[in-house]
Design an enzyme around this catalytic site. Structure first.
Site, PDB file in Angstrom:
ATOM      1  N   HIS A   1      -4.138 -17.990  20.626  1.00 60.34           N
ATOM      2  CA  HIS A   1      -5.046 -17.244  19.482  1.00 60.34           C
ATOM      3  C   HIS A   1      -6.588 -17.608  19.804  1.00 60.34           C
ATOM      4  CE1 HIS A   1      -6.233 -15.730  14.815  1.00 60.34           C
ATOM      5  NE2 HIS A   1      -5.808 -17.214  14.868  1.00 60.34           N
TER       6      HIS A   1
ATOM      7  N   LYS B   1     -12.724 -25.157   4.402  1.00 59.88           N
ATOM      8  CA  LYS B   1     -11.472 -24.019   4.261  1.00 59.88           C
ATOM      9  C   LYS B   1     -11.487 -24.680   2.477  1.00 59.88           C
ATOM     10  CE  LYS B   1      -7.745 -21.889   5.587  1.00 59.88           C
ATOM     11  NZ  LYS B   1      -7.502 -21.228   6.607  1.00 59.88           N
TER      12      LYS B   1
ATOM     13  N   LYS C   1      -1.916 -18.689   3.377  1.00 58.89           N
ATOM     14  CA  LYS C   1      -1.934 -17.429   4.636  1.00 58.89           C
ATOM     15  C   LYS C   1      -0.491 -17.686   5.662  1.00 58.89           C
ATOM     16  CE  LYS C   1      -6.495 -15.231   5.995  1.00 58.89           C
ATOM     17  NZ  LYS C   1      -7.115 -14.846   6.059  1.00 58.89           N
TER      18      LYS C   1
ATOM     19  N   GLU D   1     -11.749 -22.284  16.456  1.00 56.98           N
ATOM     20  CA  GLU D   1     -11.900 -22.227  15.491  1.00 56.98           C
ATOM     21  C   GLU D   1     -12.593 -23.014  14.589  1.00 56.98           C
ATOM     22  OE1 GLU D   1     -10.584 -19.679  13.049  1.00 56.98           O
ATOM     23  OE2 GLU D   1      -8.668 -18.985  13.982  1.00 56.98           O
TER      24      GLU D   1
ATOM     25  N   ASN E   1     -13.062 -14.750   8.520  1.00 57.04           N
ATOM     26  CA  ASN E   1     -11.923 -14.239  10.026  1.00 57.04           C
ATOM     27  C   ASN E   1     -13.586 -13.968  11.388  1.00 57.04           C
ATOM     28  OD1 ASN E   1      -9.317 -13.736   8.811  1.00 57.04           O
ATOM     29  ND2 ASN E   1     -10.382 -12.194   7.511  1.00 57.04           N
TER      30      ASN E   1
ATOM     31  N   ARG F   1     -14.281 -15.729   1.294  1.00 59.40           N
ATOM     32  CA  ARG F   1     -13.575 -15.736   2.166  1.00 59.40           C
ATOM     33  C   ARG F   1     -13.030 -15.653   4.014  1.00 59.40           C
ATOM     34  NH1 ARG F   1      -6.798 -18.068   1.057  1.00 59.40           N
ATOM     35  NH2 ARG F   1      -6.447 -18.523   4.024  1.00 59.40           N
TER      36      ARG F   1
ATOM     37  N   HIS G   1     -12.729 -12.669  14.273  1.00 59.83           N
ATOM     38  CA  HIS G   1     -11.374 -12.441  14.222  1.00 59.83           C
ATOM     39  C   HIS G   1     -10.657 -10.683  14.130  1.00 59.83           C
ATOM     40  CE1 HIS G   1     -10.592 -16.889  12.832  1.00 59.83           C
ATOM     41  NE2 HIS G   1      -9.003 -16.251  13.524  1.00 59.83           N
TER      42      HIS G   1
ATOM     43  N   GLU H   1      -8.938 -13.820  -0.616  1.00 62.71           N
ATOM     44  CA  GLU H   1      -9.660 -13.294   0.626  1.00 62.71           C
ATOM     45  C   GLU H   1     -10.223 -11.830  -0.144  1.00 62.71           C
ATOM     46  OE1 GLU H   1      -9.284 -11.513   5.070  1.00 62.71           O
ATOM     47  OE2 GLU H   1      -8.696 -13.430   4.771  1.00 62.71           O
TER      48      GLU H   1
END
Length: 382
Positions: free
Chosen positions: A280, A242, A158, A200, A260, A256, A263, A252
């Site tokens: 972030h 991942k 990404k 994360e 998120n 996938r 997010h 995605e």
């Protein structure tokens, strides 16, 4: 997914380091993730992925004084130039990418060029997008230097930049040819950056690995203190997870999307607050708590589970869980509706059925969402 371990030695068999090798399986575009210490000294790891062309380092003004010279040595004769960007999420926009194009065109770099992303998630996303679009796509190597980038953004392809109306709204999927993760660089990170990366990390446990979440909760102090053994295990688990998800759903369209978690809320907070105000990972931490709250209000998890999620994030890892005051419900709804994960104007959320089990849904009543958006510290109760 193939994994392995190799021992790297100097001439004379002096041990340098043990390297974990994880593979992202994407047919002819498969690539390795190398995880270990002192990898900047291992030219043999990177050289097969540089081809015959020149290599340009993309980094920022914070990372360059620390690791640019080591990266130049790692690249050897392939090294041609470095581009040093200003540091911060507020510079993750098209003007920065255009400045990279300008340098590449001025230097007459061709399609055999490799861009080497040396830095955190912002550098990786910008360099990756530049690599995806310069001459319709050139080679990319990721050398992530923050925990967040090592466990998440450097893997999976990404890339992109922000728009004033939404985070990462302009981008492309562009896989690297190699990811080189040297865990020693984490010692130079401010504590705030380490903790932001851990948001994360916690995500992986919450969406599909309850045992990993338990382990994180039990070992929070050692992890924050950057215990080498803890870090190696943590990064390995995250990258393995991942890599499997990306191999199963590169673009995605299915599983996938679970990555998120937090997010949809977090990106809205980050955009509304002004890029660069919050890290972030800090907004993801807030977003995860809001997702747990919404899951509770839907009756999918018990209040005690939502409370545990908040407690681990807030107390064990000292991350913020309450969004800044002043973001209106209308702002949230507008930003989330324009999020790239929305479909036909419907907001899609990643929510929890249990710790270790997440789902994607757009079936959330407006009044229930309103309760979460205005809850603050008020815990969900059935």
């Amino acid at each position: 997914m193939r994994t392995g371990e190799q021992i790297i030695c100097k001439p004379g068999n002096d041990l340098i380091s043990s390297v974990q090798t994880l593979m992202v399986e994407l047919s002819e575009r498969s690539y390795p993730i190398y995880v270990g210490e002192n990898l900047f000294a291992q030219k043999e790891l990177l050289s097969p992925f540089l081809g015959e062309g020149r290599a340009v380092i993309i980094t920022n003004e914070t990372v360059a004084p620390l690791y640019a010279e080591q990266t130049r040595q790692l690249l050897g004769a392939h090294y041609a130039d470095q581009i040093v960007l200003p540091d911060g999420e507020q510079y993750k926009h098209m003007e920065t990418v255009a400045s990279i194009y300008d340098r590449l065109m001025h230097g007459k770099y061709d399609r055999k060029t490799t861009l080497v992303a040396l830095g955190g998630g912002v550098v990786g996303d910008i360099a990756g997008f530049a690599a995806a679009t310069y001459q319709r796509g050139i080679n990319l190597v990721q050398i992530p230097t923050t925990l967040l980038a090592q466990v998440d953004s450097s893997v999976g392809g990404k890339t992109g930049v922000n728009h004033p109306k939404g985070k990462n709204m302009i981008g492309a999927f562009h896989q690297p040819s190699c990811v080189l993760i040297d865990t020693q660089v984490l010692g130079s990170l401010p504590v705030r950056e380490v903790k932001a990366g851990l948001a994360e990390v916690l995500k992986y446990g919450l969406i599909m690995n309850a045992g990993f979440f338990d382990w994180l909760e039990a070992n929070a102090d050692s992890i924050i203190a950057l215990s080498p053994d803890m870090l190696s295990h943590l990064i390995k688990v995250c990258c393995e997870t991942k890599a499997k998800v990306v191999a199963a759903d590169e673009r995605e369209s299915g599983i996938r999307a679970l990555l998120n978690l937090g997010h949809t809320f977090g990106h809205a907070i980050e955009t509304a607050s002004g890029y660069g105000t919050l890290l972030h990972g800090e907004t993801v931490a807030m977003g995860i708590v809001m997702a747990a709250d919404l899951s509770c209000r839907l009756g999918w998890i018990a209040p005690a589970v939502a409370d545990r999620v908040r407690r681990v994030i807030e107390q064990n890892f000292s991350l913020p869980t309450i969004p800044p005051a002043g973001i209106s419900v209308n702002q949230y709804q507008e930003l989330m509706a324009s999020d790239k994960k929305a479909e036909q104007g419907r907001i899609r959320f990643v929510l929890l059925k249990a710790i270790g089990k997440a789902v994607v849904t757009a079936d959330v009543a407006p009044e229930t969402l309103y309760q979460t958006l205005t809850a603050g510290k008020q815990l969900c109760r059935f």
